[in-house]
Write a protein that holds these residues in place. Structure first.
Motif, short mmCIF file in Angstrom:
data_model
loop_
_atom_site.label_atom_id
_atom_site.label_comp_id
_atom_site.label_asym_id
_atom_site.label_seq_id
_atom_site.Cartn_x
_atom_site.Cartn_y
_atom_site.Cartn_z
N MET A 1 14.96 -12.51 -13.36
CA MET A 1 14.33 -11.22 -13.04
C MET A 1 13.18 -10.92 -14.01
O MET A 1 12.08 -10.58 -13.60
CB MET A 1 15.41 -10.13 -13.16
CG MET A 1 15.01 -8.84 -12.48
SD MET A 1 14.69 -9.11 -10.71
CE MET A 1 13.23 -8.13 -10.48
N ARG A 2 13.46 -11.12 -15.31
CA ARG A 2 12.42 -10.91 -16.32
C ARG A 2 11.21 -11.78 -16.04
O ARG A 2 10.07 -11.36 -16.17
CB ARG A 2 12.97 -11.30 -17.70
CG ARG A 2 13.74 -10.23 -18.38
CD ARG A 2 13.90 -10.52 -19.85
NE ARG A 2 14.31 -11.89 -20.14
CZ ARG A 2 14.05 -12.48 -21.29
NH1 ARG A 2 13.35 -11.85 -22.21
NH2 ARG A 2 14.46 -13.70 -21.52
N TYR A 3 11.51 -13.03 -15.63
CA TYR A 3 10.42 -13.97 -15.44
C TYR A 3 9.60 -13.60 -14.21
O TYR A 3 8.37 -13.72 -14.22
CB TYR A 3 10.98 -15.38 -15.34
CG TYR A 3 11.71 -15.76 -16.59
CD1 TYR A 3 11.03 -15.81 -17.79
CD2 TYR A 3 13.06 -16.02 -16.58
CE1 TYR A 3 11.68 -16.12 -18.97
CE2 TYR A 3 13.72 -16.34 -17.74
CZ TYR A 3 13.04 -16.38 -18.94
OH TYR A 3 13.68 -16.68 -20.10
N THR A 4 10.28 -13.13 -13.15
CA THR A 4 9.55 -12.68 -11.97
C THR A 4 8.62 -11.54 -12.34
O THR A 4 7.45 -11.52 -11.95
CB THR A 4 10.54 -12.20 -10.89
OG1 THR A 4 11.57 -13.16 -10.77
CG2 THR A 4 9.85 -12.00 -9.58
N PHE A 5 9.15 -10.61 -13.13
CA PHE A 5 8.33 -9.47 -13.56
C PHE A 5 7.12 -9.95 -14.37
O PHE A 5 5.99 -9.52 -14.15
CB PHE A 5 9.19 -8.51 -14.38
CG PHE A 5 8.48 -7.24 -14.74
CD1 PHE A 5 8.20 -6.30 -13.78
CD2 PHE A 5 8.08 -7.03 -16.06
CE1 PHE A 5 7.53 -5.14 -14.12
CE2 PHE A 5 7.40 -5.87 -16.40
CZ PHE A 5 7.13 -4.93 -15.43
N GLY A 6 7.38 -10.90 -15.27
CA GLY A 6 6.29 -11.44 -16.08
C GLY A 6 5.24 -12.10 -15.22
O GLY A 6 4.03 -11.91 -15.43
N VAL B 1 4.56 -11.47 -12.01
CA VAL B 1 3.82 -10.45 -11.26
C VAL B 1 2.76 -9.81 -12.16
O VAL B 1 1.61 -9.61 -11.75
CB VAL B 1 4.79 -9.39 -10.69
CG1 VAL B 1 4.02 -8.22 -10.14
CG2 VAL B 1 5.65 -10.01 -9.62
N LEU B 2 3.16 -9.52 -13.40
CA LEU B 2 2.23 -8.89 -14.33
C LEU B 2 1.03 -9.81 -14.59
O LEU B 2 -0.14 -9.38 -14.48
CB LEU B 2 2.96 -8.61 -15.64
CG LEU B 2 2.30 -7.58 -16.55
CD1 LEU B 2 2.42 -6.21 -15.93
CD2 LEU B 2 2.91 -7.62 -17.93
N SER C 1 -1.20 -10.02 -11.55
CA SER C 1 -1.99 -8.80 -11.31
C SER C 1 -3.18 -8.74 -12.25
O SER C 1 -4.30 -8.39 -11.84
CB SER C 1 -1.12 -7.55 -11.52
OG SER C 1 0.09 -7.69 -10.85
N THR D 1 3.89 -14.53 -5.36
CA THR D 1 5.17 -14.47 -6.05
C THR D 1 6.28 -15.03 -5.17
O THR D 1 7.15 -15.78 -5.62
CB THR D 1 5.49 -13.02 -6.45
OG1 THR D 1 4.34 -12.45 -7.05
CG2 THR D 1 6.65 -12.97 -7.40
#
Lengths: 156, 92, 330, 111
Positions: free
Chosen positions: A1-6, A8-9, A12, A38
């Motif tokens: 989850m953390r990595y997906t967020f990273g 996406v960031l 972007s 993603t």
């Protein structure tokens, strides 16, 4: 989850830097594109601690600084070797031990060796590296193991 | 002025890479020359876009920076496949 | 300065072409071809043809050497000496054709002349009015996708046909009419750890850059063709490093085959929509009340169609080739 | 004015390194040594020239793009050197000494 967020960031930021146009249409297209990429990346299974090395972020700036100095030094050495043909260079090929545990650190180590001219990783096996160096001194510096130690410290 | 000098140097380097690509001696020298040529093209396009004063050419340089190494990966994979197909060949 | 750079680049081009003719061994020819592509891209940049340079960059740097390499992997890398050929006849034919072409150029106006026919016919209108008529700053995009949308439709259909032809030629007997893989996973005793980790980081950015190029064709160099090529490069890189079965799990072959037709369909339907409203084929003005807005929507939709077709056709071709050599080994 | 000087110096250093790398690429007798020569031109020279251009630029978007190009070049160029060395090694090309005459002694276990 953390990595997906990273991911996406990072994506972007990449979009915003490249785009340079910030109207509603292009921003919404940007959101769609980042979402699609993603999704594909998740399907490809490339979103993990190797592609988004969040845990290295804290220590890596210092390492890069040190690596930059090393790159400049070995560049000077190679410049001398090219312009002064009298110098005896003694190429070597050797195995180096790999104390690092994770793939990401092995890759950082191998690519650091590649980035400094005069040393080159030929093969990366699970337990050793095969390196080719332009001079015996270059091999000695690698065998002394400072770079390897610094890469190992990245993970702690 | 230095920008012009950089462009000239880049062209000289390209000439040398082309020479190496023509004489070989083995296939990998040619691949290396093509790869060198690729990175020099990135720099040449970036430098020329500044010489013209229109930095929107940078997208092209960015494309090269992103996908230039695909062909090297292709060479690696294909030499491997050939070795797998010919069991008499040496493997490292 | 510019003239000097032009002369150097053009002489490098001629040298590369000569070397291409002389060199034996197909891998060497491929590398020289890729150098030729890189040189043309630099040349196009100097001539200010940014969109063409972009296409040449995207195709010449990644995909075209790669497809050539794949075909060499299938056919073997040594050029056979053709005993029965008559080079004299070929030389004569090429010589005559070349001479005719040179005679043809004698009638052409000098390069850059203001009164050349190309600059007098429709070019001034494109340059002066396209911004007002389509609301798009990049003239190349508005000419390609609006004024000359017929031609572009033709190009997309050519690309689609190429994909179909490759499937027909390379399809194996057991899975007729398809390039769907049916081979065992590639040998993984020699893992590419460095390449895999670095590519894992790069691939998402390559794909996103493709989307960026797709949607910013209105403002800068780029558009559907370039975006499709870049997207396909990212996917093919993944396939090269993780094997054909892995990439087929991510993007299933039937989906890609469907998409290659879908892109053409999107393009054609946009044209037919305007016919249904009593306007000419590919006249976008029916798509919205405001004509400029309508042009922008139309251009965006057909560029999307182009991008989808180009990307899927390249991926289909890669699947077909990779399937070929991964099964040949067994 | 100061920045112009810095940029000019960076471009000059970059050009010199490019020339060095090309000369090495031309003169070294062994394939693996030639990869090293390319390494010089790839890393430091690319950084110098791109940074020199970056300083000359006055708007933000091109500067960021140049940084991105630099980042991706630094990621991909060592990787492609490695891929090439590995491909050559797999194909049976073995390193030789600096005159290109004698093959180098290989570590035990390799052949």
């Amino acid at each position: 989850m953390r990595y997906t967020f990273g991911l996406v960031l990072a994506l972007s930021v990449f979009w915003l830097i490249n785009s340079g146009h910030y109207d509603a249409l292009l921003l919404s297209l940007g959101v769609i594109s980042v979402g699609a990429v993603t999704l594909i990346a998740l399907r490809m299974d490339v979103v993990d601690q190797e592609s988004i090395p969040l845990h290295l972020l804290r220590r890596i700036p210092f390492y890069l600084l040190w690596l930059g100095v090393q790159i400049c030094r070995s560049n000077l050495d190679l410049v001398r070797r090219v312009w002064l043909p009298g110098q005896r260079s003694t190429p070597r090929i050797a195995r180096l031990p790999l104390p690092q545990y994770s793939d990401i650190c092995r890759v950082v180590y191998a690519n650091s060796i590649n980035l400094t001219p005069g040393t080159l990783t030929v093969e990366l096996a699970p337990d050793h590296l095969l390196v080719h160096t332009l001079s015996a001194e270059g091999l000695a510096a690698l065998e002394e193991g400072e770079m390897s130690r610094r890469v190992s410290e990245l993970e702690q | 002025m230095t920008l012009q000098l950089t462009v000239i140097t880049l062209l000289v380097v390209m000439l040398i890479a082309l020479w190496r690509a023509c004489i070989g001696p083995n296939v990998f020298d040619r691949v290396l020359a093509a790869n060198l040529f690729g990175t020099k093209t990135v720099l040449l396009i970036a430098a020329i876009s500044y010489l013209h004063g229109s930095p929107d050419f940078l997208d092209i340089a960015l494309v090269y920076a992103l996908i230039n190494y695909i062909s090297v990966v292709g060479v690696l994979r294909i030499t491997e496949l050939r070795n797998e197909h010919a069991p008499g060949d040496r493997r490292g | 300065m510019e003239l000097a750079v032009n002369i150097v680049l053009l002489s490098l081009l001629v040298t590369t072409a000569a070397a291409l003719v002389l060199v034996r061994g197909l891998l060497a020819s491929i590398m020289l071809t890729s150098i030729y592509g890189l040189l043309s891209a630099s040349f196009f940049v100097i001539m200010d043809a940014v969109d063409v340079a972009f296409t040449e960059a995207a195709v010449g740097a990644g995909v075209s050497p790669l497809l050539l390499l794949l075909s060499v992997a299938v056919i073997g890398r040594h050029e056979a000496r053709n005993a029965g050929a008559r080079p004299l006849f070929a030389v004569l034919l090429v010589g005559i054709t070349g001479a005719l072409l040179i005679v043809g150029t004698l009638d052409m106006p000098a390069f850059g002349r203001a009164d050349a026919p190309a600059h007098l016919h429709v070019a001034p209108r494109y340059l002066l009015l396209s911004g007002e008529e389509t609301g798009i700053p990049n003239v190349v995009t508005s000419v390609l996708a609006s004024y000359r949308a017929y031609d572009t439709l033709g190009e997309v259909i050519v690309i689609f046909t190429a994909g179909v032809a490759v499937i027909l030629i390379l399809a194996s007997g057991t899975h007729r009419g398809s390039a769907r893989p049916h081979s065992a996973p590639v040998d993984t005793k020699d893992p590419h750890t460095i390449l895999q980790v670095v590519s894992k980081t790069m691939i998402p950015f390559m794909l996103l850059f493709a989307f960026y190029v797709q949607f910013h064709g209105d403002y800068g160099p780029g558009g559907g063709f370039q975006a499709g090529v870049i997207f396909a490069s990212g996917i093919i890189l993944y396939g090269l490093l993780y094997g054909l079965p892995a990439i087929c799990r991510v993007i299933r072959p039937p989906v890609v085959e469907l998409c290659s037709a879908l892109g053409v369909l999107v393009y054609g339907v946009t044209g037919i929509l305007s016919m249904l409203q009593g306007r000419p084929f590919l006249d976008y003005s029916v798509l919205a009340d405001d004509p400029i807005r309508a042009q922008q929507i139309g251009i965006m939709v057909i560029e999307l169609g182009v991008g989808i077709t180009v990307a899927s056709v390249l991926i289909v071709i890669y699947y077909a080739f990779a399937n070929q050599f991964e099964t040949n080994g067994n | 004015m100061m920045l112009d000087w810095v940029s000019g110096v960076l471009l000059l250093v970059g050009s010199f390194l490019l020339l060095t790398g090309a000369l090495g690429f031309l003169r070294f007798a062994d394939f693996y040594a030639r990869i090293h020569a390319c390494g010089v031109t790839e890393t430091l020279a690319t950084s110098c020239i791109l940074l020199g251009l970056l300083i000359q630029s006055d708007s933000a978007v091109p500067q960021f793009k140049l940084l991105l190009i630099l980042l991706f070049v630094l990621l991909s160029s060592p990787t492609s050197s490695h891929a090439l060395a590995k491909a050559a090694w797999n194909a049976g090309v073995r390193p030789r000494d600096n005159r290109g005459k004698q093959p180098l002694p290989l570590p035990p276990g390799e052949h």
